[in-house]
Design an enzyme around this catalytic site. Structure first.
Site, PDB file in Angstrom:
ATOM      1  N   THR A  70       0.837  -1.201   0.000  1.00 55.27           N
ATOM      2  CA  THR A  70       0.000   0.000   0.000  1.00 55.27           C
ATOM      3  C   THR A  70       0.867   1.244   0.000  1.00 55.27           C
ATOM      4  O   THR A  70       1.974   1.216   0.529  1.00 55.27           O
ATOM      5  CB  THR A  70      -0.874  -0.039   1.275  1.00 55.27           C
ATOM      6  N   ARG A 127     -14.143  -7.098   0.733  1.00 50.60           N
ATOM      7  CA  ARG A 127     -13.393  -6.689   1.926  1.00 50.60           C
ATOM      8  C   ARG A 127     -12.907  -5.239   1.761  1.00 50.60           C
ATOM      9  O   ARG A 127     -12.425  -4.856   0.704  1.00 50.60           O
ATOM     10  CB  ARG A 127     -12.197  -7.628   2.119  1.00 50.60           C
ATOM     11  N   GLY A 134     -10.382  -2.342   3.466  1.00 49.77           N
ATOM     12  CA  GLY A 134      -9.274  -2.188   4.412  1.00 49.77           C
ATOM     13  C   GLY A 134      -9.265  -0.815   5.066  1.00 49.77           C
ATOM     14  O   GLY A 134     -10.223  -0.035   4.954  1.00 49.77           O
ATOM     15  N   ASP A 135      -8.178  -0.513   5.731  1.00 51.70           N
ATOM     16  CA  ASP A 135      -8.057   0.741   6.483  1.00 51.70           C
ATOM     17  C   ASP A 135      -7.739   1.947   5.603  1.00 51.70           C
ATOM     18  O   ASP A 135      -7.914   3.084   6.039  1.00 51.70           O
ATOM     19  CB  ASP A 135      -6.932   0.614   7.514  1.00 51.70           C
ATOM     20  N   THR A 137      -0.105   1.810   7.102  1.00 53.88           N
ATOM     21  CA  THR A 137      -0.046   0.635   6.234  1.00 53.88           C
ATOM     22  C   THR A 137       0.159  -0.607   7.095  1.00 53.88           C
ATOM     23  O   THR A 137       0.622  -0.507   8.221  1.00 53.88           O
ATOM     24  CB  THR A 137       1.086   0.750   5.191  1.00 53.88           C
ATOM     25  N   GLY A 138      -0.196  -1.753   6.544  1.00 49.64           N
ATOM     26  CA  GLY A 138      -0.057  -3.008   7.282  1.00 49.64           C
ATOM     27  C   GLY A 138      -1.363  -3.783   7.229  1.00 49.64           C
ATOM     28  O   GLY A 138      -2.101  -3.685   6.248  1.00 49.64           O
ATOM     29  N   GLY A 169      -4.826  -4.176   7.642  1.00 49.67           N
ATOM     30  CA  GLY A 169      -5.907  -3.214   7.773  1.00 49.67           C
ATOM     31  C   GLY A 169      -6.867  -3.484   8.913  1.00 49.67           C
ATOM     32  O   GLY A 169      -7.341  -2.553   9.568  1.00 49.67           O
TER      33      GLY A 169
HETATM   34  N1  ASP Z   1      -3.484  -1.665   4.920  1.00 51.95           N
HETATM   35  C1  ASP Z   1      -3.823  -2.262   3.671  1.00 51.95           C
HETATM   36  C2  ASP Z   1      -5.117  -3.028   3.816  1.00 51.95           C
HETATM   37  O1  ASP Z   1      -5.251  -3.740   4.782  1.00 51.95           O
HETATM   38  C3  ASP Z   1      -2.778  -3.185   3.150  1.00 51.95           C
HETATM   39  C4  ASP Z   1      -1.379  -2.641   3.160  1.00 51.95           C
HETATM   40  O2  ASP Z   1      -1.072  -1.721   3.917  1.00 51.95           O
HETATM   41  O3  ASP Z   1      -0.572  -3.110   2.367  1.00 51.95           O
HETATM   42  O4  ASP Z   1      -5.939  -2.962   2.947  1.00 51.95           O
END
Ligand code: ASP
Length: 305
Positions: free
Chosen positions: A172, A200, A202-203, A223-224, A226
């Site tokens: 991301t 789905r 995400g964040d 990021t990470g 979500g």
């Molecule tokens: N945070 C993003 C999600 O969960 C994924 C990512 O950060 O790579 O959609």
């Protein structure tokens, strides 16, 4: 008096991979180009919100990162993208989720912020709005890279959900910036996570979790994993810690990631900036692709700790 200007970008936090190792130079170049794109706007006296949008667009167009072209593929083999942007001066925000075919979801989020009374549009409504605004569209095939499709195929037949969660690929992208007038802004854009259930979200499109900006405190992009970022309301928590505990940006980022959420089972990474141009970066994962530049700091690019 002209204030300090600065920009920080990320290209995802998570585990290391052979693909990253093999393409390290290209990843670093991509991060550098995004910084340059945003910084030149700030240098010319432009707005933080324009700088973050421009930096994120650059990363969305880069097939190495999981946003725009190169987005992760869900369990139906499709790309659904999330993005958001927030202006710390006006506290206005725009966001989009589950959108397809829009070349630059961050720009769609910006249009939602600037031209509607809403914050978040989803799916076909978001696409319709993008068409109404004449935003650039691309066919499905544009978004799916060979690398992301291979990951989808690799993971598709596994039924060990825990194993799948651990191996989720995070690329991301996000940017935070401070401009000469002391305004901050944040933007985040994502293709989500490989093999996620269709639908789905995400964040990256959730204001307060993936993106937050307020001139009183800071701008944050996360990021990470979500699900953990949403539950931990990560971006807003950092602003709260600055406001209520009086911590500086780096200490607030470290506190939220390494103390408040120290028992989290997810990867979490954040970048932040204050109106003064001070930056904060923190992550609990093996790596976070990141780069920064400010009046005080020369351009630096890093992937590992
Ligand atoms: N945070 C993003 C999600 O969960 C994924 C990512 O950060 O790579 O959609």
């Amino acid at each position: 008096m002209m204030k300090q200007i600065g920009i920080v970008v990320h290209g995802g936090a998570g585990t290391d991979s052979e693909h990253i190792k093999k393409n390290i130079k290209e990843y670093e170049d991509g991060l550098r180009e995004a910084i340059e794109e945003g910084y030149k706007i700030l240098e010319r006296g432009g707005k933080a919100v324009d700088a973050v949008e421009a930096a994120v667009r650059k990363l969305e167009d880069n097939p190495l990162f999981n946003s725009g072209r190169g987005s992760a593929v869900n369990n139906k083999g499709e790309v659904e993208m999330d993005a958001s942007i927030m202006d710390g001066k006006t506290l206005k925000a725009g966001a989009v989720c589950m959108v397809k075919n829009v070349k630059n979801p961050v720009t769609l989020a910006r249009y939602i912020m600037d031209h509607t009374s809403h914050v978040l549009l989803s799916d076909h409504g978001a696409l319709e709005f993008a068409k109404d605004q004449d935003l650039e569209l691309e066919p499905d095939s544009y978004f799916v890279t060979e690398h992301q499709y291979d990951l989808f195929l690799e993971e598709r037949d596994k039924d060990d959900v825990e194993e799948l969660m651990k191996k989720r690929v995070h690329g991301t992208v996000g940017a935070v910036a401070a401009d000469k007038d002391g305004n901050v802004a944040a933007a985040t854009s994502s293709g989500g996570t490989t093999n996620a259930l269709a639908g789905r979200i995400g964040d990256s499109c959730i204001i307060g979790a993936g993106t937050f900006a307020n001139n009183n405190t800071c701008a944050i992009s996360s990021t990470g994993d979500g699900e953990f970022i949403i539950n931990g309301v990560i971006a807003h928590s950092i602003a709260d810690v600055m406001e209520y505990k009086g911590y500086d940006i780096q200490r607030a980022c470290d506190y939220v990631i390494h103390e408040k959420n120290k028992n989290t089972e997810g990867d979490i990474g954040v970048i932040g900036i204050c109106p003064s141009g001070k930056i904060g970066i923190s992550f609990n994962s093996e790596r976070m692709h990141r780069a920064w530049k400010s009046t005080d700091l020369p351009l630096q690019v890093k992937i590992y700790k």
